[in-house]
Design an enzyme around this catalytic site. Structure first.
Site, mmCIF file in Angstrom:
data_model
loop_
_atom_site.group_PDB
_atom_site.id
_atom_site.type_symbol
_atom_site.label_atom_id
_atom_site.label_comp_id
_atom_site.label_asym_id
_atom_site.label_seq_id
_atom_site.Cartn_x
_atom_site.Cartn_y
_atom_site.Cartn_z
ATOM 1 N N PHE A 3 9.608 10.351 -24.754
ATOM 2 C CA PHE A 3 10.169 11.457 -23.976
ATOM 3 C C PHE A 3 11.694 11.465 -24.061
ATOM 4 C CE2 PHE A 3 6.218 10.799 -21.197
ATOM 5 C CZ PHE A 3 5.494 11.734 -21.924
ATOM 6 N N TYR A 45 8.658 10.705 -4.036
ATOM 7 C CA TYR A 45 8.257 9.293 -4.040
ATOM 8 C C TYR A 45 9.437 8.412 -3.615
ATOM 9 C CZ TYR A 45 7.594 4.634 -5.922
ATOM 10 O OH TYR A 45 7.557 3.269 -6.061
ATOM 11 N N ALA A 63 0.850 -1.208 0.000
ATOM 12 C CA ALA A 63 0.000 0.000 0.000
ATOM 13 C C ALA A 63 0.877 1.247 0.000
ATOM 14 C CB ALA A 63 -0.900 0.001 1.233
HETATM 15 N N1 UDP Z 1 8.192 7.038 -21.469
HETATM 16 C C1 UDP Z 1 7.901 7.565 -22.739
HETATM 17 N N2 UDP Z 1 6.600 7.817 -23.038
HETATM 18 C C2 UDP Z 1 5.565 7.591 -22.169
HETATM 19 C C3 UDP Z 1 5.869 7.036 -20.897
HETATM 20 C C4 UDP Z 1 7.191 6.775 -20.584
HETATM 21 O O1 UDP Z 1 8.802 7.806 -23.528
HETATM 22 O O2 UDP Z 1 4.408 7.877 -22.516
HETATM 23 C C5 UDP Z 1 9.585 6.732 -21.132
HETATM 24 C C6 UDP Z 1 10.076 7.434 -19.881
HETATM 25 O O3 UDP Z 1 10.548 8.720 -20.179
HETATM 26 C C7 UDP Z 1 11.165 6.476 -19.411
HETATM 27 C C8 UDP Z 1 10.662 5.111 -19.871
HETATM 28 O O4 UDP Z 1 9.676 5.369 -20.879
HETATM 29 O O5 UDP Z 1 12.363 6.748 -20.089
HETATM 30 C C9 UDP Z 1 9.999 4.319 -18.757
HETATM 31 O O6 UDP Z 1 9.073 5.174 -18.115
HETATM 32 P P1 UDP Z 1 8.020 4.626 -17.083
HETATM 33 O O7 UDP Z 1 7.191 5.798 -16.634
HETATM 34 O O8 UDP Z 1 7.294 3.454 -17.659
HETATM 35 O O9 UDP Z 1 8.880 4.055 -15.880
HETATM 36 P P2 UDP Z 1 10.023 4.746 -14.976
HETATM 37 O O10 UDP Z 1 11.312 4.264 -15.546
HETATM 38 O O11 UDP Z 1 9.861 6.215 -15.030
HETATM 39 O O12 UDP Z 1 9.765 4.180 -13.629
#
Ligand code: UDP
Length: 324
Positions: A208, A138, A71
């Protein structure tokens, strides 16, 4: 064993709860259903709807052997905007749990920890001895919980294992055909979003950042199938030792770039995957990858499912649960 699974109506918690029930354990789920789903509770498990802040009442009802603590709030961007929710929710909830476990003599704790505690890694693969330097509330809140657990274990004899997850995907399908998977109201993760695009629910996948120092310019992450993750939790129960807090990374050791994931989603689903190349998302490290040496030696664990299997299972689950 009799277990309490906090957050057992959420994605990872429900998968682990289902695996525990399947393994013959007696499972109570404590979940406030703020982000979880009551239909994710596996048949055979009991749901107590409530906050982890009130966990003492549940632990006082009957004797438990183990608590698995899932949780928590887990959205990085939300944590930057609303740090209070993460400090109060994640740390406050965990302290209430630790106090209640001591008060009611519950000996074992498995904690759902995170690679976000490491922040931007100095080197990859990341070992458990790497410095903890979280870059958002977080990760900081989860690190604070890890530190609290270490102190409680030493002082009060608790036997604890923290499992620091890297990226998790996929779904579990029970022999009764029920599925346990990802259904987030706010979806931020790459694979579920890419699957929304494949399903036609979203026009394109935003990538991204394409200028990272990686072979194809996109970020590399270490993806693990949620059932491999669940298997590690079951194994962690076997190694918990009174007075010790062990911290173990869980990843596959194999990295995949965002473009590789997008290609895999297109291949596995057989759908076109339009992408938009965007700027970097703030706070994203270029490469994250777990050392799985400790998981192998301490837990005798290694992942068994590859990226395509994770995507295929997540796709099956998403198609069975459209719009959720
Ligand atoms: N990412 C992306 N497009 C999206 C969501 C995530 O390019 O719509 C990329 C993000 O920038 C990271 C990778 O995918 O480099 C994994 O992101 P996610 O949020 O799944 O997990 P994180 O590694 O942040 O825990």
């Amino acid at each position: 064993m009799r277990l309490l699974v906090t957050g057992g109506a959420g994605y990872i918690g429900s998968v682990v709860a289902a695996m525990l029930v399947n393994g013959g354990h007696e499972v109570t789920v404590l979940d406030d259903l703020s982000t979880g789903h009551d239909d994710a509770i596996p048949p055979g498990a009991r749901l107590v709807k409530g906050s982890v802040d009130d966990v003492g009442a549940v632990l006082g009802e009957q004797a438990y052997d183990t608590v698995m603590h899932f949780a928590a709030k887990s959205l990085v961007a939300d944590s930057v905007e609303h740090p209070d929710r993460y400090w109060h929710g994640n740390v406050g909830g965990a302290l209430a749990l630790l106090d209640a476990m001591c008060a009611h003599d519950v000996p074992w704790l498995i904690f759902s920890a995170t690679a976000a505690t490491y922040g931007e890694p100095a080197s990859v693969p990341i070992e458990e001895s790497a410095p903890a330097a979280p870059t958002n509330p977080y990760g900081a809140s989860k690190l604070a919980v890890d530190m609290a657990i270490t102190g409680y274990a030493r002082a009060y004899g608790l036997g604890a294992v923290s499992l620091r997850y890297f990226n998790v995907a996929g779904a579990l399908f029970g022999s009764d055909g029920r599925g346990y998977g990802e259904r987030h109201a706010v979806e931020t993760h790459l694979i579920p979003i890419a699957l929304q695009v494949a399903a036609g629910a979203k026009a394109a996948l935003d990538i991204f950042g394409t200028d990272y120092p990686t072979p194809d310019g996109t970020c590399i992450r270490d993806y693990l199938h949620v059932t491999d993750l669940g298997d590690a939790h079951l194994r962690a129960m076997q190694i918990a030792t009174p007075g010790e807090h062990r911290i173990i990374n869980l990843g596959s050791g194999a990295g995949h770039s965002v473009r590789e994931v997008a290609d895999a989603v297109s291949r596995v689903t057989g759908r076109e995957l339009p992408v938009h190349e965007m700027g970097r998302r703030p706070g994203d490290p270029s490469v994250m990858g777990a050392s799985s040496v400790l998981a192998a030696t301490e837990l005798g664990w290694r992942p068994t499912s590859d990226l395509d299997t994770m995507i295929a299972d997540a796709w099956t689950f998403a198609q069975r649960n459209p719009g959720s």
